[in-house]
Structure formats: C-alpha cells, structure tokens
Design a protein around this motif. Structure first.
Motif, PDB file in Angstrom:
ATOM      1  N   ASP A  45     -17.183   7.894  -8.474  1.00 58.83           N
ATOM      2  CA  ASP A  45     -17.402   6.460  -8.708  1.00 58.83           C
ATOM      3  C   ASP A  45     -16.282   5.841  -9.536  1.00 58.83           C
ATOM      4  N   LYS A  46     -15.132   6.511  -9.586  1.00 63.03           N
ATOM      5  CA  LYS A  46     -13.990   5.929 -10.274  1.00 63.03           C
ATOM      6  C   LYS A  46     -13.471   4.724  -9.495  1.00 63.03           C
ATOM      7  N   PHE A  47     -12.787   3.848 -10.200  1.00 62.26           N
ATOM      8  CA  PHE A  47     -12.285   2.597  -9.629  1.00 62.26           C
ATOM      9  C   PHE A  47     -10.770   2.702  -9.503  1.00 62.26           C
ATOM     10  N   LEU A  48     -10.239   2.273  -8.367  1.00 59.07           N
ATOM     11  CA  LEU A  48      -8.798   2.339  -8.124  1.00 59.07           C
ATOM     12  C   LEU A  48      -8.120   1.048  -8.564  1.00 59.07           C
ATOM     13  N   VAL A  49      -7.007   1.178  -9.238  1.00 60.59           N
ATOM     14  CA  VAL A  49      -6.163   0.033  -9.579  1.00 60.59           C
ATOM     15  C   VAL A  49      -4.771   0.326  -9.026  1.00 60.59           C
ATOM     16  N   ILE A  50      -4.435  -0.358  -7.940  1.00 60.28           N
ATOM     17  CA  ILE A  50      -3.139  -0.198  -7.283  1.00 60.28           C
ATOM     18  C   ILE A  50      -2.243  -1.287  -7.865  1.00 60.28           C
ATOM     19  N   ILE A  51      -1.313  -0.892  -8.723  1.00 59.65           N
ATOM     20  CA  ILE A  51      -0.657  -1.870  -9.584  1.00 59.65           C
ATOM     21  C   ILE A  51       0.831  -1.570  -9.701  1.00 59.65           C
ATOM     22  N   GLY A  52       1.625  -2.636  -9.695  1.00 59.18           N
ATOM     23  CA  GLY A  52       3.059  -2.464  -9.856  1.00 59.18           C
ATOM     24  C   GLY A  52       3.826  -3.626  -9.260  1.00 59.18           C
ATOM     25  N   PRO A  53       5.138  -3.510  -9.211  1.00 58.03           N
ATOM     26  CA  PRO A  53       5.980  -4.627  -8.777  1.00 58.03           C
ATOM     27  C   PRO A  53       5.727  -5.047  -7.337  1.00 58.03           C
ATOM     28  N   CYS A  54       6.006  -6.312  -7.059  1.00 57.42           N
ATOM     29  CA  CYS A  54       5.950  -6.812  -5.692  1.00 57.42           C
ATOM     30  C   CYS A  54       6.872  -5.996  -4.804  1.00 57.42           C
ATOM     31  N   SER A  55       8.083  -5.734  -5.283  1.00 52.26           N
ATOM     32  CA  SER A  55       9.022  -4.878  -4.558  1.00 52.26           C
ATOM     33  C   SER A  55       9.762  -4.016  -5.564  1.00 52.26           C
ATOM     34  N   ALA A  56      10.007  -2.759  -5.179  1.00 54.61           N
ATOM     35  CA  ALA A  56      10.667  -1.805  -6.073  1.00 54.61           C
ATOM     36  C   ALA A  56      12.176  -1.944  -5.905  1.00 54.61           C
ATOM     37  N   ASP A  57      12.772  -2.821  -6.672  1.00 54.61           N
ATOM     38  CA  ASP A  57      14.167  -3.195  -6.445  1.00 54.61           C
ATOM     39  C   ASP A  57      15.149  -2.419  -7.305  1.00 54.61           C
ATOM     40  N   ASN A  58      14.671  -1.761  -8.366  1.00 53.68           N
ATOM     41  CA  ASN A  58      15.577  -1.126  -9.333  1.00 53.68           C
ATOM     42  C   ASN A  58      14.921   0.162  -9.825  1.00 53.68           C
TER      43      ASN A  58
END
Length: 342
Positions: A45-58
């Motif tokens: 029952d853990k909750f997922l948080v998919i989080i990070g930059p819009c695009s991985a540019d650097n």
C-alpha cells in the motif's frame, strides 16, 4: 526521398555491450522493480511519487537532484517510493525546440544522437550507482526503447503518443509499469483502449524483426488533464474523474486496475506551483473513498533544483530549459506531506 542518412547507429544490443549496466546496478533494478510491482498488484500500500525535471538536460544537475532524493526516501520509505524522472526525450508540439539529451547531449550544440545515446546511458547508470534509485523515462520513440530498458523501472507513454498503434504494441512487451496518458483531447475511452492493447499479447514488426509479446499486466492509466477545441485546459484529477476511471475499469477485463495522476501539464495549466494543491486534492479524494485509494497508486510531479524555467542559453544550474518545475525546497516539503497523509 528527402532524407540524409548521416551515420549508422549501433544497435541497442551493441550499445549495451559497449556501455553495459554493471551487475550491482542490475541487482538494484531487480529489487526496485519487485518493490514497485507490488504497489500495482495491491500487495503493497505504498504510494508512488514519480518526481524530477521536465527534461534531463544536464547530467551533473540531474544526478545532484536525484542524490537529494536519497535522504528523503530514507525518511519516507515505509509509506512512499520515490521514482526519479530522468526524461531523455522531450515531445515538442510543433517539432521545434530542445528534444532531449538523446537528440542533443549539449542543448547549445547541433543534434548528435550517437553521443546522446551514450550520454543518457551514462547519466542513468551514474544516478543508480550514486543513489540506488532507478528512474522513469518516456517512451517517445518506440524503436529507441531497447537503448534504455535495462535500467528503467517505469515507462510513460505520452498524450500525443497514446493513440499510436506502435506505442501500444511495444508497451505490451514491457515488463515494468507502463503509464498510458489520456490523449490531449481528454477522451478516457482512448486511454482505456491503450491500456487494453498494452495488456494483451501481440505479433508485429519491430526493429526489422517479426516479434511476439505476452502483454504487460502493469499497464495503467495516467491522468494529465486535457485541452478543449478552444485551447482551454480541462483538469481531470478531481474526485468525479477518479470515480469515472473506476467505472471504466469495472467494465473491462483488465489486470491490476491503477491510475497515476500527473499534477502538471494540462491539470495545472503548467502553473508549476499548483502541483502542490493538486496533489493534496488527490490525497484527499483517496481519503474519502476506499475504492479511489486502491485505484490511485501515485502522482507525477515536475520538480528540479530551482523553480520555474529558463532559456537554453541562461545557464542557471538545476533550472528547467523546458516546462517550469517546482523548486527543491517546495518539492521536499510536498514529499513529506504526502508521506504523512498516505
């Protein structure tokens, strides 16, 4: 034909041999995949948080960001699984603009796909080695999937791709959770048809091969808002929207009914600070109805070190050069609040 064939690229298999995933990274991915899978099957029952930059540019800024997630993940590990966004392809509505590190490892130089493939593999593998966190990426080009599949734990199919036959069929051969976003029109039926296609096995032509797939039982819906014929954004994260998704799942013979809510894009009208309010509303809806709690497995949040966005030539470290993102301090607070309310 009006094509210039510039250079022959190595095949995914050749690339994996030249730039292999270390055994330790493969073991991390195996364990992470197992843990994330249990969320979608209902065993966890853990909750997922998919989080990070819009695009991985650097690479340095992205790995810095993912490293910042590590102590946060440790504090919330009993309730939340963090999946960093390391998106190496960027869909462009008009075809113009920065298309991601796979096209341009240096956003200020000309496209170089071979260098881009090498750069994205190095960045993803470095992030896992430094943090133990495997990432999410978007399947923008299905034929490129096998360049990245050996280190990803989550795949997204975007709103402009979800109606495409090849995306649906290739998704049926993926063995990690694959989120099928609602199309820009907002039609839930299209999204559900995509999940149905991805969960079934198919025979088709892929990268010059006659292939067969068994179906992806972890294919699921992602709600990202819509745009009407007048160009007005229409959110679809509200309680009533989630209940509608439940109804649609009940009318189909699909495995592991699940939804992820994308808090940005047309749900927020790209007002990145609104992601905080949207996530809180989703958590509130989960608290009101056990069925919604069981359905909504997580959220997507666009977040980087610095808030907002910048031009390609501005050179602010850790600031998005595509869509605006929530800054680190606000993102960290949001993760802790999610953990408290899950």
């Amino acid at each position: 034909m009006a094509f210039d064939f510039i250079q022959k690229l190595p095949t995914p298999a050749e690339t994996r041999r030249m730039y292999p995933v270390p055994e330790a990274v493969a073991k991390i991915k195996e364990e992470r995949d197992r843990e994330i899978r249990k969320v979608f099957t209902g065993e966890s029952d853990k909750f997922l948080v998919i989080i990070g930059p819009c695009s991985a540019d650097n690479e340095d800024a992205v790995c810095d960001y993912v490293n910042r997630l590590v102590p946060v993940q440790e504090k919330v590990k009993d309730r939340v699984i963090l999946i960093p966004r390391i998106y190496t392809n960027k869909p462009r509505t008009t075809g113009d603009g920065y298309k991601g590190i796979m096209h341009q490892p240096d956003p200020e130089k000309k496209p170089d796909p071979l260098a881009g493939i090498i750069a994205l593999r190095h960045m993803h593998i470095r992030a896992i080695e430094e943090t133990g966190l495997t990432a999410a990426d978007e399947m923008l080009y299905p034929e490129n999937l096998r360049y990245v599949m050996d280190f990803l734990s989550y795949i997204a199919v975007g709103a402009r791709s979800v109606e495409n036959q090849q995306h649906r069929l290739v998704a049926s051969g993926i063995d990690v959770p694959t989120g099928m976003k609602n199309p820009t029109s907002g039609d839930f039926t299209v999204m559900m048809n995509s999940v149905t296609a991805a969960q079934h096995g198919h025979s088709f032509i892929y990268r010059g091969w006659d292939v067969a797939t068994n179906g992806n039982d972890l294919a699921h819906v992602v709600l990202r808002g819509a745009v009407n014929k007048r160009g007005v954004n229409l959110p679809n994260y509200h309680y009533e929207d989630l209940m509608r998704v439940l109804e649609l799942y009940e009318g189909r013979n699909l495995k592991n009914p699940a939804a992820i809510v994308d808090a940005n894009h047309s749900n927020s009208n790209k007002q990145y600070e609104q992601q905080i309010r949207i996530v809180k509303e989703v958590l509130h809806s989960r608290s009101l109805a056990p069925d919604i709690r069981a359905l909504v497995k997580g959220v997507m949040v666009e977040s980087y070190i610095e808030s907002g966005c910048q031009g390609v030539h501005d050179h602010v470290y850790g600031k998005s050069i595509t869509d605006p993102c929530l800054g680190w301090e606000a993102s960290e607070r949001l993760i802790y609040e999610i953990a408290e309310r899950c």
